[in-house]
Design a protein around this motif. Structure first.
Motif, PDB file in Angstrom:
ATOM      1  N   ALA A 286      -5.392  13.898 -17.103  1.00 11.25           N
ATOM      2  CA  ALA A 286      -4.711  13.885 -15.804  1.00 11.25           C
ATOM      3  C   ALA A 286      -4.432  12.445 -15.410  1.00 11.25           C
ATOM      4  O   ALA A 286      -5.351  11.658 -15.185  1.00 11.25           O
ATOM      5  N   THR A 287      -3.165  12.069 -15.375  1.00 11.73           N
ATOM      6  CA  THR A 287      -2.782  10.726 -14.955  1.00 11.73           C
ATOM      7  C   THR A 287      -1.328  10.765 -14.515  1.00 11.73           C
ATOM      8  O   THR A 287      -0.673  11.822 -14.547  1.00 11.73           O
ATOM      9  N   ASP A 288      -0.793   9.630 -14.084  1.00 16.34           N
ATOM     10  CA  ASP A 288       0.616   9.534 -13.703  1.00 16.34           C
ATOM     11  C   ASP A 288       1.403   9.111 -14.943  1.00 16.34           C
ATOM     12  O   ASP A 288       1.300   7.954 -15.389  1.00 16.34           O
ATOM     13  N   ARG A 289       2.152  10.046 -15.492  1.00 19.11           N
ATOM     14  CA  ARG A 289       2.865   9.810 -16.755  1.00 19.11           C
ATOM     15  C   ARG A 289       3.811   8.619 -16.655  1.00 19.11           C
ATOM     16  O   ARG A 289       3.836   7.755 -17.534  1.00 19.11           O
ATOM     17  N   ASN A 290       4.600   8.564 -15.585  1.00 17.54           N
ATOM     18  CA  ASN A 290       5.613   7.512 -15.458  1.00 17.54           C
ATOM     19  C   ASN A 290       4.981   6.136 -15.308  1.00 17.54           C
ATOM     20  O   ASN A 290       5.452   5.154 -15.892  1.00 17.54           O
ATOM     21  N   ARG A 291       3.890   6.053 -14.503  1.00 18.36           N
ATOM     22  CA  ARG A 291       3.242   4.753 -14.302  1.00 18.36           C
ATOM     23  C   ARG A 291       2.552   4.290 -15.585  1.00 18.36           C
ATOM     24  O   ARG A 291       2.572   3.096 -15.908  1.00 18.36           O
ATOM     25  N   LEU A 292       1.937   5.229 -16.306  1.00 14.28           N
ATOM     26  CA  LEU A 292       1.304   4.867 -17.574  1.00 14.28           C
ATOM     27  C   LEU A 292       2.349   4.347 -18.560  1.00 14.28           C
ATOM     28  O   LEU A 292       2.138   3.337 -19.249  1.00 14.28           O
ATOM     29  N   LYS A 293       3.490   5.033 -18.619  1.00  7.26           N
ATOM     30  CA  LYS A 293       4.559   4.585 -19.520  1.00  7.26           C
ATOM     31  C   LYS A 293       5.084   3.219 -19.082  1.00  7.26           C
ATOM     32  O   LYS A 293       5.364   2.350 -19.925  1.00  7.26           O
ATOM     33  N   GLN A 294       5.213   3.006 -17.774  1.00  9.00           N
ATOM     34  CA  GLN A 294       5.704   1.728 -17.268  1.00  9.00           C
ATOM     35  C   GLN A 294       4.787   0.575 -17.692  1.00  9.00           C
ATOM     36  O   GLN A 294       5.254  -0.496 -18.096  1.00  9.00           O
ATOM     37  N   ILE A 295       3.475   0.789 -17.619  1.00  7.16           N
ATOM     38  CA  ILE A 295       2.516  -0.252 -18.012  1.00  7.16           C
ATOM     39  C   ILE A 295       2.656  -0.564 -19.500  1.00  7.16           C
ATOM     40  O   ILE A 295       2.762  -1.728 -19.910  1.00  7.16           O
TER      41      ILE A 295
ATOM     42  N   PHE B  53      -3.866  -7.354 -25.650  1.00  5.75           N
ATOM     43  CA  PHE B  53      -4.045  -6.868 -24.280  1.00  5.75           C
ATOM     44  C   PHE B  53      -4.623  -5.457 -24.349  1.00  5.75           C
ATOM     45  O   PHE B  53      -4.238  -4.652 -25.207  1.00  5.75           O
ATOM     46  N   ARG B  54      -5.529  -5.174 -23.419  1.00  3.23           N
ATOM     47  CA  ARG B  54      -6.206  -3.876 -23.429  1.00  3.23           C
ATOM     48  C   ARG B  54      -6.006  -3.181 -22.077  1.00  3.23           C
ATOM     49  O   ARG B  54      -6.345  -3.729 -21.026  1.00  3.23           O
ATOM     50  N   LEU B  55      -5.450  -1.966 -22.130  1.00  2.00           N
ATOM     51  CA  LEU B  55      -5.301  -1.120 -20.939  1.00  2.00           C
ATOM     52  C   LEU B  55      -6.342  -0.011 -21.020  1.00  2.00           C
ATOM     53  O   LEU B  55      -6.470   0.653 -22.053  1.00  2.00           O
ATOM     54  N   THR B  56      -7.083   0.178 -19.947  1.00  2.76           N
ATOM     55  CA  THR B  56      -8.041   1.284 -19.866  1.00  2.76           C
ATOM     56  C   THR B  56      -7.728   2.146 -18.653  1.00  2.76           C
ATOM     57  O   THR B  56      -7.330   1.644 -17.604  1.00  2.76           O
ATOM     58  N   ILE B  57      -7.875   3.469 -18.824  1.00  6.56           N
ATOM     59  CA  ILE B  57      -7.706   4.414 -17.717  1.00  6.56           C
ATOM     60  C   ILE B  57      -8.790   5.479 -17.838  1.00  6.56           C
ATOM     61  O   ILE B  57      -9.284   5.747 -18.940  1.00  6.56           O
ATOM     62  N   PRO B  58      -9.179   6.120 -16.736  1.00  3.36           N
ATOM     63  CA  PRO B  58     -10.188   7.182 -16.812  1.00  3.36           C
ATOM     64  C   PRO B  58      -9.675   8.364 -17.634  1.00  3.36           C
ATOM     65  O   PRO B  58      -8.498   8.709 -17.582  1.00  3.36           O
ATOM     66  N   GLN B  59     -10.570   8.974 -18.387  1.00  2.09           N
ATOM     67  CA  GLN B  59     -10.211  10.130 -19.210  1.00  2.09           C
ATOM     68  C   GLN B  59     -10.502  11.401 -18.411  1.00  2.09           C
ATOM     69  O   GLN B  59     -11.487  12.080 -18.636  1.00  2.09           O
TER      70      GLN B  59
ATOM     71  N   GLY C 136       0.801  -1.227   0.000  1.00  3.92           N
ATOM     72  CA  GLY C 136       0.000   0.000   0.000  1.00  3.92           C
ATOM     73  C   GLY C 136       0.826   1.266   0.000  1.00  3.92           C
ATOM     74  O   GLY C 136       0.338   2.330   0.369  1.00  3.92           O
ATOM     75  N   HIS C 137       2.108   1.193  -0.452  1.00  3.23           N
ATOM     76  CA  HIS C 137       2.995   2.357  -0.434  1.00  3.23           C
ATOM     77  C   HIS C 137       3.282   2.911  -1.822  1.00  3.23           C
ATOM     78  O   HIS C 137       4.135   3.779  -1.964  1.00  3.23           O
ATOM     79  N   LEU C 138       2.576   2.405  -2.831  1.00  2.82           N
ATOM     80  CA  LEU C 138       2.841   2.881  -4.184  1.00  2.82           C
ATOM     81  C   LEU C 138       2.377   4.325  -4.326  1.00  2.82           C
ATOM     82  O   LEU C 138       1.264   4.670  -3.950  1.00  2.82           O
ATOM     83  N   GLU C 139       3.252   5.174  -4.862  1.00  6.81           N
ATOM     84  CA  GLU C 139       2.915   6.583  -5.052  1.00  6.81           C
ATOM     85  C   GLU C 139       2.498   6.814  -6.507  1.00  6.81           C
ATOM     86  O   GLU C 139       3.155   6.353  -7.429  1.00  6.81           O
ATOM     87  N   VAL C 140       1.384   7.520  -6.689  1.00  4.34           N
ATOM     88  CA  VAL C 140       0.973   7.959  -8.015  1.00  4.34           C
ATOM     89  C   VAL C 140       0.804   9.470  -7.972  1.00  4.34           C
ATOM     90  O   VAL C 140       0.294  10.021  -7.009  1.00  4.34           O
ATOM     91  N   GLU C 141       1.258  10.136  -9.002  1.00  5.62           N
ATOM     92  CA  GLU C 141       1.198  11.595  -9.062  1.00  5.62           C
ATOM     93  C   GLU C 141       0.504  11.997 -10.360  1.00  5.62           C
ATOM     94  O   GLU C 141       1.029  11.804 -11.454  1.00  5.62           O
ATOM     95  N   PHE C 142      -0.712  12.519 -10.232  1.00  7.10           N
ATOM     96  CA  PHE C 142      -1.508  12.881 -11.395  1.00  7.10           C
ATOM     97  C   PHE C 142      -1.107  14.269 -11.895  1.00  7.10           C
ATOM     98  O   PHE C 142      -1.169  15.245 -11.142  1.00  7.10           O
ATOM     99  N   THR C 143      -0.683  14.326 -13.136  1.00  2.00           N
ATOM    100  CA  THR C 143      -0.328  15.595 -13.776  1.00  2.00           C
ATOM    101  C   THR C 143      -0.946  15.613 -15.173  1.00  2.00           C
ATOM    102  O   THR C 143      -1.474  14.605 -15.656  1.00  2.00           O
ATOM    103  N   GLY C 144      -0.857  16.758 -15.825  1.00  3.10           N
ATOM    104  CA  GLY C 144      -1.375  16.863 -17.182  1.00  3.10           C
ATOM    105  C   GLY C 144      -0.444  16.180 -18.174  1.00  3.10           C
ATOM    106  O   GLY C 144       0.740  16.506 -18.262  1.00  3.10           O
ATOM    107  N   VAL C 145      -0.967  15.210 -18.923  1.00  2.54           N
ATOM    108  CA  VAL C 145      -0.176  14.455 -19.904  1.00  2.54           C
ATOM    109  C   VAL C 145      -0.735  14.747 -21.296  1.00  2.54           C
ATOM    110  O   VAL C 145      -1.901  14.453 -21.585  1.00  2.54           O
ATOM    111  N   HIS C 146       0.115  15.341 -22.138  1.00  2.00           N
ATOM    112  CA  HIS C 146      -0.269  15.626 -23.530  1.00  2.00           C
ATOM    113  C   HIS C 146      -0.083  14.341 -24.323  1.00  2.00           C
ATOM    114  O   HIS C 146       1.032  13.856 -24.527  1.00  2.00           O
TER     115      HIS C 146
END
Length: 675
Positions: free
Chosen positions: A409-418, A514-520, A362-372
């Protein structure tokens, strides 16, 4: 209330039954005492009226004797008898005041010859029940009678004046005597009314008190029977159920469940028996699972050992080759590229293990920023294109119109990692084929579909894809390397972003999707991130030239590496092997920045940083540590560090941190001079 009673402990239920009975008996006794004291007060009040009436009759008799005999002692007797009703009158008038003087009231009733022990009860009765009609009517009759007594006293005074003269006017005497007879009749009527009203009131009060006593008795008996019956019924039912359950468990029926009717000791015992039965059932089942778990653990450790030892072996082997003086520069460059790629793969493996640990803790950090999205997909395409070329497969990106120029708005690094994990998997299992990444949006959801023309996944294995350390081929002769962490980590990361990763379809020989979905989550305005050119990067790092840095690290290899990075940008370096040496060097010289390793012998970086701050050192201190968890960063910042870098150190990140800190320090110095 019923639920509260059920959940009371057995001991407390007994306390409630016994205490309730005691309370009700006390209420009954209190009601009885109240009835007796009230009736006693009424008796004393009626007795006082009798004394009042008797004194009034004696006074009139004495006055009559005075008229016929003219003897003074009869007149004196008249006034003596009149003291009794006058005392009662004084008490009545005082009680009618808003704040009566009870001492005056007592004195008046004593003068009225009421027994001292009865006076408090009479006062309480008049004060508590003065608003009741019976008492009000009795007091009105009493008041009228007092007014007539006042007239009687005036007539007596008139007779005394007449008899004091030499010539007695007999006609006037007869007239006064007739008036006294009328007064006597009126007083008798008031006395009769007083007694009649109090008699009615006494009978009414007696009926009320009797009803209260009967009601109290019925309540006590009914409540006692209800509590006793309820408690006994519940106790008997629970004991029978517990006895039946223990007998069934003893015979091996572990599926038995004891009904839990309450949260008292019996309910808790039922829960304990249910838990014991369930645990026994589970433990028996877990015996069979334990062997399988040990096999999975053994396979994972063997796989992990292979995955770590393989890149380490490559790096060590290439290092040994590079020591050979006969190796050409071109070959050295090729071997260095292999070492760099292998090192990155090893770092990614360790990062995946750490990320899995963070997620599960439960220590995973996510930081939501604007991703173009346009810039993000372009960056992802450039990064994965090289990998695709090495595998011989074609990598294509299809971006639908619905996401062009979109900023979310999402975590750029985590999205890229996935996405890197999903694309790497697709490339790994595809030879001379095609991997396509389709990006689009439906309603308020973005999707990324990674499809390949690779080997596919058998149907019976698809349900296990997102389990920790699972691999389709876990044999020692398996063709494809991997830890089995990528997919499960990708799914957990997607969950942390509010989305999910699923296997849309797959079949052996037909590839997988494989399908990845995230909130828009859209952002109104956001600038497209600028990509710095090599010239811009060179210009920025030029700011570091001439910077004086103290590197505190007990590892000579780390010192050599950091020195190489810093001297490449014209930074001046000094070194300390532990915190003690670092403290001494800061006394002799003032440094622009201190790079502080946190784990060292003699004095570690935490203690050294704390002592530097206590001594008044104001310059930037950057923590260097291999501990990469959130709490490690917080601990470093809390002891006084300005920033935090993890090992292995990335040169670009090191340069960015130093530039940022020096700019902040320069601004502070400028403000201090301005003040």
């Amino acid at each position: 209330m019923f639920k509260f009673w059920k959940n009371l402990s057995v001991v407390k239920k007994l306390y409630v039954v016994v205490g309730g009975m005691a309370l009700l008996i006390a209420i009954e006794l209190g009601t009885l005492v109240f009835a007796l004291s009230t009736l006693s007060s009424v008796r004393a009040f009626v007795g006082g009226e009798g004394l009042w009436s008797k004194a009034q009759k004696n006074a009139i008799h004495s006055l009559s004797s005075y008229i016929f005999t003219k003897e003074q002692h009869y007149y004196d007797d008249f006034h003596k008898y009149m003291q009794i009703p006058l005392g009662d009158r004084k008490a009545r008038l005082e009680l009618m005041k808003p704040n009566p003087d009870l001492n005056e009231v007592r004195a008046g009733f004593i003068q009225g010859e009421i027994h001292p022990d009865d006076i408090p009860g009479v006062i309480r009765m008049l004060q508590r029940f003065g608003h009741i009609s019976y008492i009000q009517r009795a007091v009105v009759a009493w008041t009228h009678a007092d007014e007539k007594l006042k007239v009687l006293i005036q007539k007596a005074e008139e007779l005394r004046v007449i008899f004091s003269k030499n010539n007695v006017d007999q006609e006037q005497v007869r007239k006064i005597l007739a008036e006294i007879d009328v007064l006597n009749e009126q007083l008798t009527a008031y006395e009769t009314e007083f007694s009649s009203v109090l008699g009615e009131g006494s009978r009414w009060l007696e009926n009320i008190l009797m009803m209260l006593l009967v009601l109290a008795v019925i309540t006590i008996e009914g409540t006692g029977l209800f509590l006793t019956f309820s408690f006994a019924k519940g106790l008997n039912r629970s004991l029978l159920e517990l006895n039946h359950a223990t007998r069934e468990i003893g015979q091996g029926n572990l599926g038995i469940t004891v009904p839990v009717h309450s949260q008292d000791e019996l309910g808790q015992l039922a829960q304990s028996i249910n838990k014991m039965s369930h645990d026994l059932d589970v433990n028996i089942s877990q015996r069979l699972l334990a062997e399988n778990a040990n096999q999975v653990k053994t396979l994972f450790l063997a796989n992990m050992s292979h995955e770590i030892r393989t890149p380490l072996g490559i790096i060590l082997g290439m290092t040994d080759i590079l020591k050979d003086p006969q190796v050409s520069d071109e070959e050295k460059r090729k071997y260095l590229d292999v070492m760099e790629s292998t090192g990155h793969n090893l770092a990614r493996l360790i990062n995946d293990i750490l990320d899995i640990t963070k997620v599960e803790a439960g220590h995973l950090e996510v930081e939501f920023t604007g991703v173009h999205m346009d810039a993000f997909i372009e960056e992802l395409n450039s990064m994965m294109h090289v990998k695709a070329l090495k595998t011989g497969s074609m990598l294509r990106f299809e971006v639908l119109a619905s996401v062009r120029n979109l900023v979310i708005a999402t975590d750029r690094n985590r999205l890229k990692q996935i996405l890197v994990n999903l694309i790497n998997n697709a490339l790994k299992f595809t030879h001379d084929g095609t991997v396509q990444v389709t990006v689009g949006a439906i309603h308020d959801e973005m999707f990324f579909e990674v499809s390949d023309t690779g080997i596919g996944i058998p149907l019976e294995q698809q349900g296990k894809l997102f389990q920790n350390f699972f691999q389709v081929d876990a044999s020692s002769t398996r063709q494809y390397e991997g830890t089995g962490l990528g997919l499960v980590l990708s799914k957990k990361l997607a969950k942390s972003l509010g989305g999910d990763v699923i296997l849309k379809r797959s079949a052996p020989g037909e590839g997988s999707v494989f399908r990845l979905t995230i909130p828009q989550r859209e952002i109104a305005k956001a600038e497209k991130p600028a990509v710095k050119t090599p010239q811009e990067v060179e210009a920025m790092t030029e700011q570091l030239r001439g910077l004086d840095v103290l590197v505190v690290d007990d590892s000579e290899d780390n010192q050599v590496l950091i020195e190489h990075y810093l001297k490449k940008r014209g930074v001046l370096c000094e070194f300390a092997n532990d915190g003690t040496v670092a403290l001494q060097k800061t006394v002799d010289k003032e440094f622009d920045v201190i790079l502080m390793d946190m784990q060292m012998p003699r004095m570690d970086g935490y203690q050294a940083t704390r002592e530097l701050r206590e001594r008044g050192y104001k310059g930037p201190i950057v923590a260097l540590t291999a501990h990469a968890m959130k709490e490690d960063r917080e601990r470093c910042i809390n002891v006084g560090c300005n920033d935090y870098l993890t090992k292995p150190i990335e040169s670009e990140k090191l340069y960015e941190t130093l530039i940022h800190l020096t700019q902040v320090q320069t601004q502070r110095n400028t403000l201090a001079k301005a003040k």
